[in-house]
Motif scaffolding. Structure first.
Motif, PDB file in Angstrom:
ATOM      1  N   LYS A   1      50.532  47.618  20.469  1.00  0.00           N
ATOM      2  CA  LYS A   1      49.105  47.624  20.810  1.00  0.00           C
ATOM      3  C   LYS A   1      48.263  46.809  19.835  1.00  0.00           C
TER       4      LYS A   1
ATOM      5  N   ASP B   1      56.973  50.011  19.581  1.00  0.00           N
ATOM      6  CA  ASP B   1      56.292  51.230  20.007  1.00  0.00           C
ATOM      7  C   ASP B   1      55.228  50.813  21.018  1.00  0.00           C
TER       8      ASP B   1
ATOM      9  N   HIS C   1      51.394  61.766  15.063  1.00  0.00           N
ATOM     10  CA  HIS C   1      50.536  60.619  14.762  1.00  0.00           C
ATOM     11  C   HIS C   1      49.170  61.139  14.396  1.00  0.00           C
TER      12      HIS C   1
ATOM     13  N   SER D   1      44.769  56.024  12.116  1.00  0.00           N
ATOM     14  CA  SER D   1      45.026  54.639  11.731  1.00  0.00           C
ATOM     15  C   SER D   1      44.203  54.291  10.488  1.00  0.00           C
TER      16      SER D   1
ATOM     17  N   GLY E   1      49.001  55.235  10.798  1.00  0.00           N
ATOM     18  CA  GLY E   1      49.084  53.835  10.376  1.00  0.00           C
ATOM     19  C   GLY E   1      48.596  53.592   8.958  1.00  0.00           C
TER      20      GLY E   1
ATOM     21  N   GLU F   1      55.810  53.861  12.825  1.00  0.00           N
ATOM     22  CA  GLU F   1      55.354  52.945  13.873  1.00  0.00           C
ATOM     23  C   GLU F   1      54.109  52.171  13.428  1.00  0.00           C
TER      24      GLU F   1
ATOM     25  N   GLY G   1      51.428  49.254  13.059  1.00  0.00           N
ATOM     26  CA  GLY G   1      50.883  48.153  13.855  1.00  0.00           C
ATOM     27  C   GLY G   1      49.981  47.301  12.979  1.00  0.00           C
ATOM     28  N   ARG G   2      48.828  47.879  12.657  1.00  0.00           N
ATOM     29  CA  ARG G   2      47.827  47.160  11.869  1.00  0.00           C
ATOM     30  C   ARG G   2      48.401  46.568  10.574  1.00  0.00           C
TER      31      ARG G   2
ATOM     32  N   TYR H   1      44.243  44.544  16.450  1.00  0.00           N
ATOM     33  CA  TYR H   1      43.160  45.001  17.311  1.00  0.00           C
ATOM     34  C   TYR H   1      42.057  43.941  17.390  1.00  0.00           C
TER      35      TYR H   1
END
Ligand SMILES: Cc1ncc(COP(=O)(O)O)c(C=O)c1O
Length: 400
Positions: A48, A67, A187, A190, A228, A266, A268-269, A368
């Motif tokens: 994402k 993910d 989770h 973030s 995150g 997992e 992302g950022r 993002y």
């Protein structure tokens, strides 16, 4: 990040565009791979955050899993080289079509967020004559000390299953003949920067919840410790790669792990934020009564985080770096062109004296960012430009 060669190159490219520094991406992913191996923790990249094919292809080639939170993300991950068993599918509202496609693709695991979802996955797997590997997202009721919109693990959240449903969950899992219970997913949010206290608490809470499920006869083969890791939006050059070493160390020290139990994270950022900048130009300098405005050609349609979360991004005037004498400074409100008052990059920013045509960089824009772009005001999507393409024959002119 920006030497003279790069700024001169940017001058030839139509703005706005996303600039991806692939060296930073390589360094970042390299750190994740090294720490993953050292601590025996598997990392699934949270798609994402950025779905650009070049980025995904690189990350999959390094052996990370994916993910995903939609059927299209699962499909994109497969197209970009992630193997089905390395894909986990999370999300609070999976459609029947998305579940069907993911079952047919043979993905590694569904992270389920409600009892009804588990029931539906079981029914669909049974109809297809397949088995579904299912992990259950638990709401651990932890405040991640981050922005309200990116906190996901408190009891007031829409995500995950809360303790009052645990008994019913165990009953349901016992009845789902086509579901293989794999483990628990947590989770909590973030952009977590209070790493030590927040992850220690998550590990402790996860340990207690794992024990509860074990006491009910369920083997927890897998623990997914989402949440995150934060990045340094203030100082992207000083801190281009987040402190993965510390993050993995805390997890491995604080999580009580049974023999053979797998642990997933997992991120992302933290993988993609620092590798990209949104490059824009000053369209106009407007002198107001009490404020000076720099109006850029990039706006909230390109990068919505400031308008959506009040997020901070460092802004740099790149053209000013090339001027022979150190320019004077000036305080500006830096804004975008979109017809919304929230289309503001930053208020009261001290920048070199700026003029029409100056190239501006909005930093730490890889996560993002491009993925949340829209065509609001019918603006065009900004293209991506990769550092690897800057020299010689690989320059892809269709971008410009
Ligand atoms: C389920 C899930 N996984 C992974 C992530 C990625 O988190 P981050 O980008 O902060 O690393 C998020 C983000 O909120 C998420 O909700």
């Amino acid at each position: 990040m920006f030497d003279t060669g790069r700024i001169e190159f940017f001058d030839k490219v139509g703005t706005p565009f996303w600039f991806y520094d692939m060296d930073i991406l390589r360094e970042t992913v390299g750190q994740v791979v090294a720490m993953s191996e050292k601590y025996g923790v598997k990392a699934h990249y949270a798609v994402k955050a950025n779905v650009e094919r070049r980025i995904l292809e690189y990350i999959s080639s390094c052996g990370l899993g994916a993910d995903c939170v939609s059927g299209n993300e699962v499909a994109r991950a497969l197209e970009c080289g992630f193997s089905p068993e390395d894909i986990v599918f999370a999300g609070v509202g999976k459609t029947d079509r998305e579940i069907y496609d993911a079952l047919k693709a043979g993905i590694g695991m569904f992270n389920c967020e409600s009892l009804q979802e588990i029931f539906i996955i079981n029914a669909m797997a049974s109809r297809l004559g397949l088995r579904a590997r299912v992990s259950v997202r638990i709401n651990p009721d932890i405040d991640a000390h981050t922005h309200a919109y990116i906190t996901t693990g408190t009891c007031e959240n829409k995500f995950g299953i809360s303790p009052h449903e645990f008994d019913a969950l165990v009953d349901l899992l016992g009845k789902c003949a086509n579901v293989d219970f794999m483990g628990l997913h947590f989770h909590i949010g973030s952009q977590i920067t209070d790493v030590e206290p927040v992850y220690s608490l998550e590990c402790e809470r996860a340990g207690q919840i794992v024990s509860w499920f074990e006491s009910r006869g369920l083997e927890v083969k897998n623990i997914n410790l989402g949440g995150g890791l934060g990045v340094d939006y203030d100082d992207p050059d000083g801190c281009p790669v987040p402190d993965f070493r510390n993050w993995f160390r805390i997890i491995s020290e604080k999580l009580v792990r049974r023999p053979g139990q797998q642990v997933h994270v997992e991120p992302g950022r933290s993988i993609v934020a620092q590798c990209a900048s949104l490059i824009s130009r000053v369209l106009f300098v407007k002198v107001g009564e009490t404020r000076n405005f720099l109006i850029l050609d990039a706006g909230m349609n390109d990068l919505i985080r400031p308008a959506l979360y009040g997020a901070y991004h460092k802004i740099e005037n790149l053209s000013a770096c090339l001027r022979p004498n150190l320019p004077q400074s000036q305080v500006y409100d830096v804004v975008g062109p979109v017809c919304e008052s929230s289309d503001v990059w930053g208020s009261g920013r001290l920048l070199p004296l700026s003029v029409r045509g100056d190239l501006m960089a909005i930093r730490s824009a890889g996560a993002y960012g491009q993925v949340m772009s829209s065509r609001y005001n019918l603006k065009d999507f900004a293209p991506a430009v990769y550092s690897d393409d800057m020299h010689g024959a690989r320059l892809r002119t269709e971008y410009f």
